[in-house]
Design an enzyme around this catalytic site. Structure first.
Site, PDB file in Angstrom:
ATOM      1  N   SER A  20       0.639  -1.335   0.179  1.00 56.79           N
ATOM      2  CA  SER A  20       0.188  -0.008  -0.056  1.00 56.79           C
ATOM      3  C   SER A  20       0.844   1.203   0.464  1.00 56.79           C
ATOM      4  O   SER A  20       0.582   2.428  -0.329  1.00 56.79           O
ATOM      5  CB  SER A  20      -1.156  -0.078   1.001  1.00 56.79           C
ATOM      6  OG  SER A  20      -1.859  -0.710   1.381  1.00 56.79           O
ATOM      7  N   SER A 163     -13.260   1.578   3.174  1.00 58.74           N
ATOM      8  CA  SER A 163     -12.296   1.179   2.216  1.00 58.74           C
ATOM      9  C   SER A 163     -11.124   2.225   1.738  1.00 58.74           C
ATOM     10  O   SER A 163     -11.746   3.409   1.483  1.00 58.74           O
ATOM     11  CB  SER A 163     -12.954   0.530   1.111  1.00 58.74           C
ATOM     12  OG  SER A 163     -12.474   1.132   0.062  1.00 58.74           O
ATOM     13  N   GLN A 165      -8.957   2.205  -0.251  1.00 61.51           N
ATOM     14  CA  GLN A 165      -8.729   2.425  -1.693  1.00 61.51           C
ATOM     15  C   GLN A 165      -9.978   3.687  -2.361  1.00 61.51           C
ATOM     16  O   GLN A 165      -9.563   4.527  -3.059  1.00 61.51           O
ATOM     17  CB  GLN A 165      -9.143   1.540  -2.490  1.00 61.51           C
ATOM     18  CG  GLN A 165      -7.334   0.774  -2.290  1.00 61.51           C
ATOM     19  CD  GLN A 165      -8.273  -0.598  -3.069  1.00 61.51           C
ATOM     20  OE1 GLN A 165      -8.880  -1.119  -4.274  1.00 61.51           O
ATOM     21  NE2 GLN A 165      -7.206  -1.737  -2.787  1.00 61.51           N
ATOM     22  N   ASP A 310      -6.484  -8.025   5.207  1.00 61.00           N
ATOM     23  CA  ASP A 310      -5.981  -8.519   3.988  1.00 61.00           C
ATOM     24  C   ASP A 310      -4.944  -9.852   4.603  1.00 61.00           C
ATOM     25  O   ASP A 310      -4.934 -10.601   4.175  1.00 61.00           O
ATOM     26  CB  ASP A 310      -4.686  -8.019   3.513  1.00 61.00           C
ATOM     27  CG  ASP A 310      -5.088  -6.830   2.468  1.00 61.00           C
ATOM     28  OD1 ASP A 310      -6.308  -7.077   1.574  1.00 61.00           O
ATOM     29  OD2 ASP A 310      -4.360  -5.393   2.000  1.00 61.00           O
TER      30      ASP A 310
HETATM   31  C1  S3P Z   1      -5.416  -1.443   0.355  1.00 59.07           C
HETATM   32  C2  S3P Z   1      -6.454  -1.368   1.087  1.00 59.07           C
HETATM   33  C3  S3P Z   1      -7.185  -2.813   0.885  1.00 59.07           C
HETATM   34  C4  S3P Z   1      -6.776  -3.706   0.396  1.00 59.07           C
HETATM   35  C5  S3P Z   1      -6.000  -3.680  -0.279  1.00 59.07           C
HETATM   36  C6  S3P Z   1      -4.679  -2.544  -0.017  1.00 59.07           C
HETATM   37  C7  S3P Z   1      -5.416  -0.170   0.194  1.00 59.07           C
HETATM   38  O1  S3P Z   1      -8.975  -2.103  -0.240  1.00 59.07           O
HETATM   39  O2  S3P Z   1      -7.209  -4.503   0.998  1.00 59.07           O
HETATM   40  O3  S3P Z   1      -5.505  -4.674  -0.645  1.00 59.07           O
HETATM   41  O4  S3P Z   1      -3.524  -0.373  -0.661  1.00 59.07           O
HETATM   42  O5  S3P Z   1      -5.580   0.555  -0.083  1.00 59.07           O
HETATM   43  P1  S3P Z   1     -10.142  -1.672   0.702  1.00 59.07           P
HETATM   44  O6  S3P Z   1      -9.730  -0.676   0.411  1.00 59.07           O
HETATM   45  O7  S3P Z   1     -11.028  -1.643  -0.592  1.00 59.07           O
HETATM   46  O8  S3P Z   1     -10.728  -2.487   1.343  1.00 59.07           O
END
Ligand code: S3P
Length: 424
Positions: A20, A163, A165, A310
């Site tokens: 990340s 989330s 992301q 994760d």
């Molecule tokens: C991540 C956020 C998580 C995670 C992914 C990486 C990130 O997803 O599962 O492997 O780098 O922001 P979500 O934010 O959709 O839960």
């Protein structure tokens, strides 16, 4: 890939950089004017798709030994890519990049491989549309995404699902608006974007589960040192807790509290886990020591899920071999990861003799003494594969995992590190 049971794990290792944080370093470096140097950037399929995407938009990114040098061109300095950008199977690449493309004065298309084809995108399409961005997805939900960037309005948005992301995509888009964007989550998701934007001089504030970002301010380059990925480390930590006589140390791992929920869960389950040599850089890090432990089942509530999203596959493995019952509540987001991870882990663990049930939105696991070797599948998912490999080293009898090459998505050297730690 055939996997034999082993006696114990022992050794002192490092694991590659945090995925990340690596994605964010590339993205933020690319939209900062000047040179950003990143030490320990993760070299894996997903991050390489992010690198390729920015190179197509005119950003020079080169490797000098362990340092990645990004020659950023400022907030609006990307050039229109000559062809659609391929995000591979990387959800982080697609979703976070959409936020940056929202602010660029050109039309772009984000496509992906088979693994991204059915991953949900409405979660970013809806709020980005609210910010005035012209963005379309196939059937309103799936890749490819077509984005006509330029004008971005600030937004006050409550995310329906926690989330990082989604939050990060909106914060990136917010960098291009003239006002203050406010994002509120029900439960706090990982805050790597907020920390890094702050490090690069963004006007960003945090109050509870809300983040405020004032846009239209250019960022200032900074050198970064990426700590090891706790998601990658967690497979070995659980392996060490499960195998009698094990003792391992994993150095310089990210222990950001919004991300490292696994450490709390392992301790709550009775795992002997210690963090030593703590460092507080832009991301907190430390060395983690784990020893064989007799672990027990626990109840994991919904508010803990974002901090362990994760790590749930490997937690399912530990729960399968811990005394008593583990209940995991509200983990349905696992169904929309690289695979449906509730399904993939249930199928794999049950094939090995685990007691794994579903009741409403709960996963219920009754611990057993021992798992048995079996024919297993990765379901094309790196984390299912690595979790099942750890189950396999504890089992009686040999296992075989189909699709073990899937580990290259986040941790190409996984089986090599496992072999180095293994004492037959
Ligand atoms: C991540 C956020 C998580 C995670 C992914 C990486 C990130 O997803 O599962 O492997 O780098 O922001 P979500 O934010 O959709 O839960």
């Amino acid at each position: 890939m055939n996997i034999r049971p082993i006696k114990k794990l022992s050794g002192d290792i490092t694991v590659p950089g945090d995925k990340s944080i690596s994605h964010r370093a590339l993205m933020i470096g690319a939209i900062t004017r000047g040179v950003t140097r990143v030490k320990g950037l993760l070299d894996c399929d997903d991050c390489n798709y992010t690198i390729a995407a920015f190179r197509k938009m005119g950003i020079a990114i080169k490797k000098e030994g362990d340092i990645t040098v990004i020659d950023g061109k400022g907030l609006r300095g990307l050039s229109k890519p000559p062809a659609p950008i391929n995000a591979g199977n990387s959800g982080t690449t697609m979703r976070l990049l959409a936020g940056i493309l929202a602010g660029q004065d050109f039309e772009s298309t984000l496509t992906g491989g088979e693994g991204l084809y059915n991953r949900p995108m409405k979660r970013i399409v809806e709020p980005l549309s609210k910010m005035g961005v012209k963005i379309r997805a196939r059937d309103g939900e799936y890749p490819p995404l077509v984005i006509r960037g330029g004008e971005v309005r600030p937004v006050n948005y409550k995310t329906p699902i926690p989330s990082a992301q989604v939050k990060s995509a909106l914060l990136f888009a917010g960098l291009y608006s003239k006002g203050t964007t406010k994002i509120t989550e029900k439960f706090k998701s990982r805050d790597h974007t907020e920390r890094m934007l702050k490090t690069f001089g963004a006007n960003i504030g945090i109050k509870g589960t809300s983040v405020f970002l004032k846009g239209d301010i250019e960022l200032t380059p900074k050198d970064l040192d990426v700590p090891g990925d706790i998601s990658s480390a967690s497979f070995f930590l659980v392996g060490a807790l499960l195998l009698k006589g094990s003792s391992i140390k994993i150095r310089n791992i990210s222990i950001n509290p919004t991300r490292a929920g696994i450490l709390k869960i392992l301790s709550k389950m009775g795992g002997r886990i210690k963090i030593i040599n703590k460092k507080n850089l832009f991301e907190p890090a430390g060395d983690i020591v784990a020893e064989y432990s007799r672990t027990r089942g626990i109840t994991i509530d919904k508010d803990m899920i974002p901090g362990i999203i994760d790590e749930l596959p490997i937690i399912f493995v530990l729960a399968s071999l811990s005394k008593g019952r583990t209940i995991v509540k509200g983990a349905e987001e696992l169904r929309v990861k690289e695979a449906d991870r509730i399904n993939s882990m249930q199928e794999g663990l049950k094939a090995m003799g685990a007691k794994f049930y579903l009741k409403g939105d709960e996963v219920i696991i009754e611990g057993v003494e021992k798992l048995a070797g079996a024919r297993l599948k990765s379901f094309g998912d790196h984390r299912t594969c690595m979790a099942m490999a750890i189950a396999a080293i504890t089992a009686s009898g040999e296992s075989r995992i189909e699709g073990a090459e899937s580990v290259s998505k986040s941790f190409p050297g996984f089986f090599g590190v496992l072999a180095n730690l293994s004492m037959a």
